[in-house]
Write a protein that holds these residues in place. Structure first.
Motif, mmCIF file in Angstrom:
data_model
loop_
_atom_site.group_PDB
_atom_site.id
_atom_site.type_symbol
_atom_site.label_atom_id
_atom_site.label_comp_id
_atom_site.label_asym_id
_atom_site.label_seq_id
_atom_site.Cartn_x
_atom_site.Cartn_y
_atom_site.Cartn_z
ATOM 1 N N HIS A 198 7.074 -11.775 -21.450
ATOM 2 C CA HIS A 198 5.955 -12.680 -21.208
ATOM 3 C C HIS A 198 6.299 -13.993 -21.896
ATOM 4 O O HIS A 198 6.435 -14.037 -23.115
ATOM 5 C CB HIS A 198 4.679 -12.050 -21.792
ATOM 6 N N ASN A 206 6.509 -11.053 -17.226
ATOM 7 C CA ASN A 206 5.810 -9.792 -17.491
ATOM 8 C C ASN A 206 6.014 -8.799 -16.335
ATOM 9 O O ASN A 206 5.150 -7.981 -16.064
ATOM 10 C CB ASN A 206 4.314 -10.091 -17.673
ATOM 11 N N THR A 207 7.111 -8.894 -15.660
ATOM 12 C CA THR A 207 7.393 -8.052 -14.497
ATOM 13 C C THR A 207 8.791 -7.455 -14.633
ATOM 14 O O THR A 207 9.791 -8.178 -14.550
ATOM 15 C CB THR A 207 7.329 -8.893 -13.193
ATOM 16 N N THR A 219 9.556 -3.099 -8.884
ATOM 17 C CA THR A 219 9.194 -3.644 -10.202
ATOM 18 C C THR A 219 7.930 -2.965 -10.730
ATOM 19 O O THR A 219 7.266 -2.217 -10.009
ATOM 20 C CB THR A 219 8.894 -5.163 -10.125
ATOM 21 N N SER A 220 7.612 -3.305 -11.983
ATOM 22 C CA SER A 220 6.388 -2.774 -12.603
ATOM 23 C C SER A 220 5.143 -3.274 -11.871
ATOM 24 O O SER A 220 4.049 -2.781 -12.097
ATOM 25 C CB SER A 220 6.348 -3.188 -14.074
ATOM 26 N N LYS A 221 5.289 -4.284 -10.992
ATOM 27 C CA LYS A 221 4.140 -4.805 -10.235
ATOM 28 C C LYS A 221 4.254 -4.533 -8.742
ATOM 29 O O LYS A 221 3.609 -5.193 -7.933
ATOM 30 C CB LYS A 221 3.989 -6.300 -10.492
ATOM 31 N N GLY A 222 5.144 -3.644 -8.380
ATOM 32 C CA GLY A 222 5.268 -3.297 -6.958
ATOM 33 C C GLY A 222 6.616 -3.684 -6.382
ATOM 34 O O GLY A 222 7.517 -4.112 -7.113
ATOM 35 N N GLN A 245 7.412 -14.791 -11.672
ATOM 36 C CA GLN A 245 6.578 -13.710 -12.204
ATOM 37 C C GLN A 245 7.190 -13.180 -13.483
ATOM 38 O O GLN A 245 8.185 -12.462 -13.452
ATOM 39 C CB GLN A 245 6.469 -12.605 -11.160
#
Ligand SMILES: Cc1cc2nc3c(=O)[nH]c(=O)nc-3n(C[C@H](O)[C@H](O)[C@H](O)COP(=O)(O)OP(=O)(O)OC[C@H]3O[C@@H](n4cnc5c(N)ncnc54)[C@H](O)[C@@H]3O)c2cc1C
Length: 386
Positions: free
Chosen positions: A35, A118-119, A136-139, A116
């Motif tokens: 982040h 934090n991904t 990824t951690s976000k899709g 992006q």
């Protein structure tokens, strides 16, 4: 496909590639696990050739404004007292990664790169023929080209089962920001048994202290007054620096298993840039410049592939040839110097030789970095840093 290109990792190489591709009009996704802003393990010494890359990326003015510290001299010492002082061929810069990576990330955002942070990237499947899916951690995201810019060592290397990760490496490194000593406009490199430590000032006026050592150093008792492994205190100049310094960073950042092996320009069809392809030893202070340069080398090939001017095979071959041509000798020389500098007798001979024949030391400094664009760097050094 959602994106023309997806860059994994928003360090120097990933941001640089993303910015360049966005400037060419491509839809780019930049993925970063941290982040931002964030402190990163690095010597934070920027070789002067970066000024041209910064200008091309549109961040030179910000680097100027934030007050990157000018570095004009190098000071090398060994644990047995040999030392070498030299003027650098061109002014270098001290700038924290906290500032630098944020600047590049924000520049990419301005150019409408989909940035992006934090991904975390968890996996990549696909190829240049059919396109890629990046998990990824976000899709999931899809793209035609994937650039691996995830640095020295990442859990992703293991997920991808890259060859270099199978082999253990003994090198560990630590970094932190300190106050309490004035080293002026010098980059200091102090050798100690099994490692070396670099000191340079950054834009805050603090001293970035970064050392790399063989893991056996970590098993040593800690020096009772200085709070560092005893090997570091064997270099009298370094011991004196630590004696007078106070740590500003709440904790030191560390990384183990650092490797200087060539890791390959492609894994499957993922194009590797920056440290993900191979890292020069920190002694040379050129890793960041090389990361930026590797993105400059890769982007024209990526663009020609996206425009169907290059086949996948030619893209892969030509990038690998261009990368090796530019970096291979520098990487080999860097490894040789690193191996000498961590062994006290060799470090002593090397530094004493440089002391006697300064031209040799100056040659090594020049041979381990790219050639600066003198117009840009002179202008920057004389106007902005004076
Ligand atoms: C001890 C030490 C000291 C050094 N000192 C110097 C110096 O003084 N000067 C110099 O020029 N070079 C120095 N270097 C080298 C320099 O730090 C690197 O060469 C440079 O940072 C490479 O940039 P990069 O873009 O390849 O990787 P990085 O800058 O490391 O960026 C990689 C990015 O990828 C992200 N990432 C990793 N995995 C994932 C994932 N799965 N998903 C999403 N994001 C991910 C990371 O968080 C990181 O932000 C030093 C290196 C070491 C080890």
């Amino acid at each position: 496909m959602n994106y023309d290109a997806i860059a994994i990792g928003a360090g120097l190489s990933g941001c640089s590639a993303a910015i360049q591709l966005a400037k060419l009009g491509y839809r780019v996704l930049l993925l970063e696990q941290s982040h931002y802003p964030v402190h990163k393990l690095c010597g934070e010494f920027l070789s002067i050739e970066v000024t041209e890359a910064f200008e091309n990326l549109g961040v030179l003015e910000r680097v100027r404004k934030v007050g990157a510290h000018p570095i004009h001299r190098a000071y090398l010492t060994t644990s047995s007292g040999a030392s070498f002082r030299s003027a650098l061929p061109s002014a270098a810069l001290g700038l924290s990664r906290y500032q630098l990576d944020l600047m590049l990330f924000q520049r990419a955002q301005e150019l409408h790169v989909d940035c992006q942070d934090n991904t975390k990237v968890l996996g990549v499947v696909g190829n240049l023929q059919d396109g890629f899916t990046v998990n990824t951690s976000k899709g999931d995201f899809t793209g035609r080209v994937v650039l691996g810019a995830f640095g020295k060592r990442s859990p992703l290397d293991r997920t991808l089962n890259r060859e270099f990760i199978q082999k253990k490496s003994p090198w560990i490194a630590y970094k932190g920001h300190f106050t309490g000593v004035d080293i002026g406009d010098a980059i200091e490199l102090h050798s100690f048994p099994n490692g070396y430590c670099g000191l340079s000032q950054i834009e805050t006026g603090e001293i970035n202290v970064c050392w790399i050592a063989h893991e056996r150093v970590m098993k040593e008792p800690t020096h009772k007054d200085l709070g560092i492994p005893e090997s570091l205190a064997k270099n009298p100049v370094l011991a004196d620096r630590f004696h007078n310094m106070q740590r500003v960073s709440t904790s030191l950042q560390g990384l183990s298993q650092i490797t200087f092996a060539l890791k390959g320009n492609f894994h499957g069809d993922i194009c590797m840039i920056g440290d993900t392809a191979g890292m020069i030893t920190p002694l040379c202070g050129d890793g960041m410049a090389m990361a930026l340069r590797s993105a400059e080398i890769a982007v024209p090939f990526v663009s020609q592939f996206l425009e169907h001017q290059l086949s996948a095979i030619t893209f892969k071959q030509q990038y690998a040839i261009a990368w090796r041509k530019e970096f291979q000798t520098r990487l080999q020389l860097g490894r040789f110097m690193h191996n000498c500098f961590v062994q006290p007798p060799l470090a002593n001979i090397g530094v004493s030789l440089c002391q006697m024949v300064p031209a040799l030391g100056n040659w090594i400094i020049g041979a381990t970095r790219g050639k600066p664009n003198h117009l840009v760097s002179y202008d920057f050094a004389s106007n902005a840093l004076s």
